[in-house]
Motif scaffolding. Structure first.
Motif, PDB file in Angstrom:
ATOM      1  N   ASP A  23      29.263   1.180  10.051  1.00 41.76           N
ATOM      2  CA  ASP A  23      29.571   0.966  11.471  1.00 41.76           C
ATOM      3  C   ASP A  23      28.402   1.366  12.364  1.00 41.76           C
ATOM      4  O   ASP A  23      28.137   0.720  13.382  1.00 41.76           O
ATOM      5  CB  ASP A  23      30.823   1.744  11.871  1.00 41.76           C
ATOM      6  CG  ASP A  23      32.100   1.126  11.308  1.00 41.76           C
ATOM      7  OD1 ASP A  23      32.052  -0.058  10.896  1.00 41.76           O
ATOM      8  OD2 ASP A  23      33.126   1.818  11.275  1.00 41.76           O
ATOM      9  N   ARG A  29      25.810  -1.411  12.047  1.00 39.12           N
ATOM     10  CA  ARG A  29      26.334  -2.637  12.643  1.00 39.12           C
ATOM     11  C   ARG A  29      26.342  -2.540  14.173  1.00 39.12           C
ATOM     12  O   ARG A  29      26.092  -3.528  14.869  1.00 39.12           O
ATOM     13  CB  ARG A  29      27.738  -2.904  12.107  1.00 39.12           C
ATOM     14  CG  ARG A  29      28.284  -4.286  12.422  1.00 39.12           C
ATOM     15  CD  ARG A  29      29.480  -4.592  11.534  1.00 39.12           C
ATOM     16  NE  ARG A  29      30.211  -5.754  11.975  1.00 39.12           N
ATOM     17  CZ  ARG A  29      29.870  -7.009  11.721  1.00 39.12           C
ATOM     18  NH1 ARG A  29      28.771  -7.262  11.032  1.00 39.12           N
ATOM     19  NH2 ARG A  29      30.603  -8.017  12.144  1.00 39.12           N
ATOM     20  N   ALA A  57      25.996  -9.121   5.910  1.00 47.66           N
ATOM     21  CA  ALA A  57      27.094  -8.225   5.556  1.00 47.66           C
ATOM     22  C   ALA A  57      26.505  -6.907   5.073  1.00 47.66           C
ATOM     23  O   ALA A  57      25.428  -6.877   4.473  1.00 47.66           O
ATOM     24  CB  ALA A  57      27.968  -8.842   4.466  1.00 47.66           C
ATOM     25  N   LYS A 102      32.712 -13.822   9.254  1.00 49.89           N
ATOM     26  CA  LYS A 102      33.829 -13.057   8.688  1.00 49.89           C
ATOM     27  C   LYS A 102      33.458 -12.364   7.375  1.00 49.89           C
ATOM     28  O   LYS A 102      34.253 -11.606   6.825  1.00 49.89           O
ATOM     29  CB  LYS A 102      35.024 -13.987   8.454  1.00 49.89           C
ATOM     30  CG  LYS A 102      35.539 -14.646   9.723  1.00 49.89           C
ATOM     31  CD  LYS A 102      36.647 -15.638   9.412  1.00 49.89           C
ATOM     32  CE  LYS A 102      37.114 -16.355  10.679  1.00 49.89           C
ATOM     33  NZ  LYS A 102      38.156 -17.373  10.389  1.00 49.89           N
ATOM     34  N   HIS A 120      31.209  -9.980   6.551  1.00 52.61           N
ATOM     35  CA  HIS A 120      31.033  -8.523   6.524  1.00 52.61           C
ATOM     36  C   HIS A 120      32.357  -7.796   6.315  1.00 52.61           C
ATOM     37  O   HIS A 120      32.471  -6.943   5.426  1.00 52.61           O
ATOM     38  CB  HIS A 120      30.381  -8.041   7.818  1.00 52.61           C
ATOM     39  CG  HIS A 120      30.434  -6.550   7.989  1.00 52.61           C
ATOM     40  ND1 HIS A 120      29.610  -5.690   7.297  1.00 52.61           N
ATOM     41  CD2 HIS A 120      31.245  -5.759   8.747  1.00 52.61           C
ATOM     42  CE1 HIS A 120      29.896  -4.444   7.627  1.00 52.61           C
ATOM     43  NE2 HIS A 120      30.877  -4.456   8.500  1.00 52.61           N
ATOM     44  N   GLN A 121      33.358  -8.128   7.118  1.00 50.86           N
ATOM     45  CA  GLN A 121      34.614  -7.391   7.037  1.00 50.86           C
ATOM     46  C   GLN A 121      35.337  -7.645   5.722  1.00 50.86           C
ATOM     47  O   GLN A 121      35.931  -6.730   5.143  1.00 50.86           O
ATOM     48  CB  GLN A 121      35.526  -7.754   8.213  1.00 50.86           C
ATOM     49  CG  GLN A 121      36.677  -6.771   8.406  1.00 50.86           C
ATOM     50  CD  GLN A 121      36.194  -5.337   8.570  1.00 50.86           C
ATOM     51  OE1 GLN A 121      35.397  -5.037   9.453  1.00 50.86           O
ATOM     52  NE2 GLN A 121      36.656  -4.436   7.709  1.00 50.86           N
ATOM     53  N   ARG A 122      35.266  -8.866   5.227  1.00 51.82           N
ATOM     54  CA  ARG A 122      35.903  -9.175   3.944  1.00 51.82           C
ATOM     55  C   ARG A 122      35.255  -8.379   2.811  1.00 51.82           C
ATOM     56  O   ARG A 122      35.941  -7.831   1.945  1.00 51.82           O
ATOM     57  CB  ARG A 122      35.807 -10.672   3.644  1.00 51.82           C
ATOM     58  CG  ARG A 122      36.727 -11.557   4.479  1.00 51.82           C
ATOM     59  CD  ARG A 122      36.558 -13.022   4.075  1.00 51.82           C
ATOM     60  NE  ARG A 122      36.852 -13.190   2.667  1.00 51.82           N
ATOM     61  CZ  ARG A 122      38.070 -13.416   2.173  1.00 51.82           C
ATOM     62  NH1 ARG A 122      39.107 -13.499   2.990  1.00 51.82           N
ATOM     63  NH2 ARG A 122      38.257 -13.555   0.877  1.00 51.82           N
ATOM     64  N   MET A 133      33.511  -5.539   3.091  1.00 51.07           N
ATOM     65  CA  MET A 133      33.815  -4.122   3.271  1.00 51.07           C
ATOM     66  C   MET A 133      35.217  -3.799   2.759  1.00 51.07           C
ATOM     67  O   MET A 133      35.434  -2.775   2.103  1.00 51.07           O
ATOM     68  CB  MET A 133      33.703  -3.746   4.749  1.00 51.07           C
ATOM     69  CG  MET A 133      32.279  -3.565   5.243  1.00 51.07           C
ATOM     70  SD  MET A 133      31.430  -2.158   4.472  1.00 51.07           S
ATOM     71  CE  MET A 133      32.471  -0.808   5.008  1.00 51.07           C
ATOM     72  N   ASN A 134      36.165  -4.670   3.050  1.00 55.12           N
ATOM     73  CA  ASN A 134      37.537  -4.450   2.588  1.00 55.12           C
ATOM     74  C   ASN A 134      37.600  -4.416   1.064  1.00 55.12           C
ATOM     75  O   ASN A 134      38.262  -3.557   0.468  1.00 55.12           O
ATOM     76  CB  ASN A 134      38.460  -5.545   3.126  1.00 55.12           C
ATOM     77  CG  ASN A 134      38.680  -5.445   4.622  1.00 55.12           C
ATOM     78  OD1 ASN A 134      38.416  -4.412   5.231  1.00 55.12           O
ATOM     79  ND2 ASN A 134      39.152  -6.522   5.230  1.00 55.12           N
ATOM     80  N   SER A 137      35.855  -1.234  -0.372  1.00 54.26           N
ATOM     81  CA  SER A 137      36.452   0.046   0.027  1.00 54.26           C
ATOM     82  C   SER A 137      37.847   0.228  -0.565  1.00 54.26           C
ATOM     83  O   SER A 137      38.434   1.309  -0.465  1.00 54.26           O
ATOM     84  CB  SER A 137      36.538   0.132   1.559  1.00 54.26           C
ATOM     85  OG  SER A 137      35.267   0.006   2.143  1.00 54.26           O
TER      86      SER A 137
END
Length: 338
Positions: free
Chosen positions: A115, A118, A145, A264, A266-268, A270-271, A274
């Motif tokens: 974060d 980013r 990403a 979309k 990056h968030q995918r 990271m999910n 993690s």
């Protein structure tokens, strides 16, 4: 009358021919830097599939895993000359071409979280440095990403930086290798696919491999019983970059579609990377793996040493000097540096 009919036939023929040309799909060759079974490659496949679906098949991207069309180190020039149209890679691979790529690709020990980076890339428009670096090479950066901070794996305790002394370490060449050498480790250049055997045979006792989840999935903790979480040293940026000429052949609508899907990514990712971390940590404890959480002052000490490495790369170009100065200013503002 006959002339009129002939003219209509010619015009209709031309229209049909143009329609056929318009309806022909655009086919791109895309190289990934990931193996076919990896989480990251599955993300690359998802992006390509979504683009094909949303374009109703007008954009057909032929994606291959690592070494499919070309090797990772050849992808940069292959995309530049149009041998392939695009690549999922990491800019740190091209550091010899421009120090901006090294700095933006993975600035060693700089960030506490994805974060933070980013926020600087977006709110402070830091991404413009990377965009310009690619533009100078005839390439177009479409998106990027980040991943969680990586964790080290070791067959010896790694309670703080002092424990790196004299450890034989698998670490990639460049900024990472430079820092760990300064911290007392003895870097070894070993490819990722040979890390497991190197640890088993004692050729290395410490390895910079990947995130906690990936290390766990690859079975590294069955060999190396010491790790750190959260990590501190590495958080590489991956990007999707295309040949500028290939990009300009697309319509504005097609360009927007691709950009929207890639945004979309990056968030995918990271999910995915993690997920289940708490379960993994519990299982590692059950396996007898020692997971070290470093004290803030120990991490800060390493970061202060890393600044000296950053400055070496900053001196390689005027743009790199400006970039490092801007990043340092931001890191001071958010408390990562004094």
């Amino acid at each position: 009358m006959i002339q009129t009919l002939l003219l209509v036939a010619v015009l209709l023929g031309g229209c049909l021919s143009s329609a056929a040309v318009i309806s022909d799909p655009i086919v791109w060759k895309i190289q990934s830097n990931q193996s076919a079974s990896s989480t990251k490659f599955k993300q690359h496949k998802h992006i390509v599939s979504e683009i094909e679906r949303l374009s109703n098949g007008q954009l057909q991207f032929q994606l291959l895993p690592v070494n499919g069309y070309v090797g990772n180190r050849q992808a940069f020039n292959s995309t530049r000359v149009g041998a392939i149209d695009a690549m999922f890679m990491s800019p740190q691979y091209w550091g010899s071409s421009d120090p901006i790529f090294t700095i933006m690709g993975d600035l060693v020990a700089a960030w506490k979280s994805p974060d933070q980076y980013r926020q600087w890339l977006g709110e402070q428009n830091g991404i413009a440095y990377l965009e310009r670096a690619y533009q100078r090479k005839g390439l177009k950066l479409i998106g990027y990403a980040l991943i969680p901070l990586e964790s080290l794996v070791s067959t010896k305790p790694i309670r703080n930086a002092a424990d790196f002394a004299d450890q034989l370490m698998r670490v990639p060449p460049g900024m990472m290798s430079d820092l760990f050498r300064e911290l007392g480790a003895r870097p070894r250049k070993i490819t990722l696919d040979k890390v497991v055997k190197a640890l088993q045979r004692g050729q290395v006792t410490l390895a910079d491999y990947s995130t906690l989840q990936v290390n766990y999935q690859r079975g590294l903790y069955g060999i190396a019983k010491y790790t750190n979480y959260p990590g501190f040293h590495s958080m590489p940026l991956s990007d999707f970059v295309v040949n500028e000429k290939s990009w300009q052949l697309l319509s504005p609508q097609q360009q927007q579609l691709i950009s929207t899907v890639v945004d979309k990514w990056h968030q995918r990712l990271m999910n995915d990377l993690s997920r289940d971390v708490s379960l993994i940590l519990s299982d590692l404890k059950a396996q007898g793996v020692e997971v070290y959480t470093w004290r803030e002052q120990d991490v800060r000490q390493v970061r202060e040493q890393a600044v000296q490495i950053w400055e070496q790369y900053a001196s390689r170009s005027t743009e790199a000097t400006l970039l490092i100065a801007e990043i340092k200013s931001w890191l001071k503002k958010i408390g990562n540096l004094k």
